[in-house]
Motif scaffolding. Structure first.
Motif, PDB file in Angstrom:
ATOM      1  N   THR A 101      61.299  23.768 -16.042  1.00 42.69           N
ATOM      2  CA  THR A 101      62.506  23.265 -15.416  1.00 42.69           C
ATOM      3  C   THR A 101      63.664  24.133 -15.831  1.00 42.69           C
ATOM      4  O   THR A 101      63.879  24.357 -17.019  1.00 42.69           O
ATOM      5  N   PRO A 102      64.429  24.696 -14.893  1.00 42.65           N
ATOM      6  CA  PRO A 102      65.524  25.569 -15.252  1.00 42.65           C
ATOM      7  C   PRO A 102      66.565  24.848 -16.077  1.00 42.65           C
ATOM      8  O   PRO A 102      66.814  23.676 -15.908  1.00 42.65           O
ATOM      9  N   ALA A 103      67.203  25.603 -16.965  1.00 41.41           N
ATOM     10  CA  ALA A 103      68.271  25.020 -17.767  1.00 41.41           C
ATOM     11  C   ALA A 103      69.557  24.926 -16.978  1.00 41.41           C
ATOM     12  O   ALA A 103      69.700  25.526 -15.915  1.00 41.41           O
ATOM     13  N   ALA A 104      70.509  24.195 -17.514  1.00 41.51           N
ATOM     14  CA  ALA A 104      71.791  24.019 -16.821  1.00 41.51           C
ATOM     15  C   ALA A 104      72.439  25.360 -16.570  1.00 41.51           C
ATOM     16  O   ALA A 104      72.441  26.237 -17.430  1.00 41.51           O
ATOM     17  N   GLY A 105      72.964  25.516 -15.376  1.00 36.63           N
ATOM     18  CA  GLY A 105      73.684  26.727 -15.037  1.00 36.63           C
ATOM     19  C   GLY A 105      72.788  27.875 -14.609  1.00 36.63           C
ATOM     20  O   GLY A 105      73.255  28.954 -14.350  1.00 36.63           O
ATOM     21  N   THR A 106      71.466  27.630 -14.566  1.00 36.80           N
ATOM     22  CA  THR A 106      70.565  28.708 -14.163  1.00 36.80           C
ATOM     23  C   THR A 106      69.631  28.231 -13.094  1.00 36.80           C
ATOM     24  O   THR A 106      69.486  27.046 -12.838  1.00 36.80           O
ATOM     25  N   CYS A 120      66.915  22.226 -26.814  1.00 32.19           N
ATOM     26  CA  CYS A 120      68.295  21.718 -26.811  1.00 32.19           C
ATOM     27  C   CYS A 120      68.548  20.805 -25.618  1.00 32.19           C
ATOM     28  O   CYS A 120      69.366  19.883 -25.696  1.00 32.19           O
ATOM     29  N   ASN A 121      67.858  21.043 -24.508  1.00 35.42           N
ATOM     30  CA  ASN A 121      67.921  20.103 -23.382  1.00 35.42           C
ATOM     31  C   ASN A 121      67.390  18.741 -23.800  1.00 35.42           C
ATOM     32  O   ASN A 121      67.979  17.700 -23.507  1.00 35.42           O
ATOM     33  N   THR A 122      66.249  18.746 -24.486  1.00 37.85           N
ATOM     34  CA  THR A 122      65.636  17.500 -24.943  1.00 37.85           C
ATOM     35  C   THR A 122      66.565  16.751 -25.899  1.00 37.85           C
ATOM     36  O   THR A 122      66.653  15.521 -25.861  1.00 37.85           O
ATOM     37  N   ALA A 123      67.259  17.507 -26.742  1.00 32.78           N
ATOM     38  CA  ALA A 123      68.159  16.894 -27.721  1.00 32.78           C
ATOM     39  C   ALA A 123      69.510  16.517 -27.128  1.00 32.78           C
ATOM     40  O   ALA A 123      70.315  15.857 -27.790  1.00 32.78           O
ATOM     41  N   GLY A 124      69.780  16.940 -25.890  1.00 28.69           N
ATOM     42  CA  GLY A 124      71.080  16.661 -25.284  1.00 28.69           C
ATOM     43  C   GLY A 124      72.207  17.469 -25.896  1.00 28.69           C
ATOM     44  O   GLY A 124      73.370  17.066 -25.853  1.00 28.69           O
ATOM     45  N   CYS A 168      71.903  13.483 -40.956  1.00 28.07           N
ATOM     46  CA  CYS A 168      72.409  12.912 -39.707  1.00 28.07           C
ATOM     47  C   CYS A 168      71.664  13.436 -38.486  1.00 28.07           C
ATOM     48  O   CYS A 168      71.958  13.030 -37.366  1.00 28.07           O
ATOM     49  N   GLN A 169      70.738  14.354 -38.687  1.00 23.13           N
ATOM     50  CA  GLN A 169      70.054  14.960 -37.549  1.00 23.13           C
ATOM     51  C   GLN A 169      68.884  14.099 -37.090  1.00 23.13           C
ATOM     52  O   GLN A 169      68.096  13.621 -37.906  1.00 23.13           O
ATOM     53  N   SER A 170      68.767  13.967 -35.768  1.00 19.33           N
ATOM     54  CA  SER A 170      67.534  13.413 -35.219  1.00 19.33           C
ATOM     55  C   SER A 170      66.496  14.527 -35.222  1.00 19.33           C
ATOM     56  O   SER A 170      66.818  15.707 -35.405  1.00 19.33           O
ATOM     57  N   ALA A 171      65.241  14.159 -35.011  1.00 24.76           N
ATOM     58  CA  ALA A 171      64.181  15.166 -34.951  1.00 24.76           C
ATOM     59  C   ALA A 171      64.430  16.149 -33.816  1.00 24.76           C
ATOM     60  O   ALA A 171      64.190  17.359 -33.940  1.00 24.76           O
ATOM     61  N   GLU A 172      64.932  15.633 -32.675  1.00 29.01           N
ATOM     62  CA  GLU A 172      65.195  16.499 -31.519  1.00 29.01           C
ATOM     63  C   GLU A 172      66.321  17.482 -31.815  1.00 29.01           C
ATOM     64  O   GLU A 172      66.256  18.658 -31.442  1.00 29.01           O
ATOM     65  N   THR A 173      67.378  16.998 -32.487  1.00 26.25           N
ATOM     66  CA  THR A 173      68.503  17.874 -32.823  1.00 26.25           C
ATOM     67  C   THR A 173      68.063  18.961 -33.793  1.00 26.25           C
ATOM     68  O   THR A 173      68.441  20.128 -33.664  1.00 26.25           O
ATOM     69  N   LYS A 174      67.260  18.579 -34.797  1.00 28.13           N
ATOM     70  CA  LYS A 174      66.772  19.572 -35.755  1.00 28.13           C
ATOM     71  C   LYS A 174      65.937  20.633 -35.042  1.00 28.13           C
ATOM     72  O   LYS A 174      66.057  21.831 -35.334  1.00 28.13           O
TER      73      LYS A 174
END
Length: 265
Positions: A258-263, A64-68, A20-26
């Motif tokens: 690009t900074p991650a969320a919350g940073t 993980c940003n790319t994978a949402g 069930c994993q997309s390449a981005e999630t993996k």
């Protein structure tokens, strides 16, 4: 932060069916697991070890940003902030140098004339005189390439120089600054300064620190006054990043991250 502390926090138990994993999630989950292994082997007293762990966490955040994958990203961000803060402490201890003791006349002159070794617009309280000393030196936004390189090198920033585009990148813990010049080794001030403040510092405080303009004057400003003219001011202050650009910047400099969320990297 105690350098002997153990870096152990609650890492998520990530379970996902391979089919069930997309390449981005993996990629996110693989990077997350790899970062966890790196951090679990950290030597909290070794700057290089902490830097390596921080780089692994940064890589996982990007994946993980790319994978949402916001849950993993937020967990990684907490780890990043903790690591970045500890790295700041290690570097500060390593580079803490005792200043030569000044004579009474020298101290009086320092209070009277100001300190040319720190940027104007700032001030500090002298421990011996118990009086405030104003700073009279050049501000980073007005520094040419050589001045900016010397200034941030003396403060133990990690520096990266590129010729295309001509830029100086200065990193300290979770703070990132990118000075973009018109030419390599430019004798003139940077045409653009891109600022990613460290966590906990507002965009106004970060901009004031690097331009010498009081935070109150920046709240609704669209330009920043400098010794070499008024420069355009652009601020992206969102839930996912804090980004400030001063000058003729165009797009965000390539490779600055690009900074991650919350940073605020």
């Amino acid at each position: 932060m105690n350098p002997q502390r153990t870096f152990a926090w609650r890492w998520l138990f990530v379970v996902a069916l391979t089919a069930c994993q997309s390449a981005e999630t993996k990629q996110c989950i693989d990077s997350f697991t790899s970062a966890q292994g790196t951090v679990n082997k950290i030597d909290p007293a070794d700057t290089a070890s902490v830097e390596s762990s921080l780089a692994a966490v940064d890589k996982a955040i990007s994946a993980c940003n790319t994978a949402g994958r916001t849950t993993e990203r937020d967990e990684l961000t907490q780890a990043k902030n903790q690591l970045a803060g500890h790295l700041d402490d290690l570097r500060a201890k390593k580079n803490r140098v005792k200043k030569p003791k000044l004579s009474p006349d020298e101290l009086a002159a320092l209070v009277r004339n100001g300190d040319p070794n720190c940027p104007k617009g700032q001030a500090y309280r002298d421990a011996d005189l118990k009086k405030e000393v104003r700073c009279t030196g050049p501000v980073p936004i007005g520094m040419n390439f050589a001045q900016a390189k010397a200034y941030f090198d003396a403060r133990n920033y990690k520096l990266t120089v590129t010729d295309s585009p001509p830029a100086l990148k200065a990193e300290y813990g979770a703070e990132l600054l990118v000075f973009t010049f018109a030419a390599p080794n430019d004798p003139n001030p940077a045409k653009c300064l891109t600022i990613y403040p460290p966590p906990g510092e507002s965009w106004e405080e970060a901009t004031a620190r690097l331009t010498g303009v009081l935070p109150k004057r920046l709240e609704k400003a669209t330009t920043v006054p400098t010794d070499h003219g008024a420069l355009a001011l652009h601020v992206d202050n969102s839930d996912t990043k804090v980004l400030i650009q001063v000058g003729d910047c165009g797009a965000v400099p390539a490779g600055s991250g690009t900074p991650a969320a919350g940073t605020a990297h």
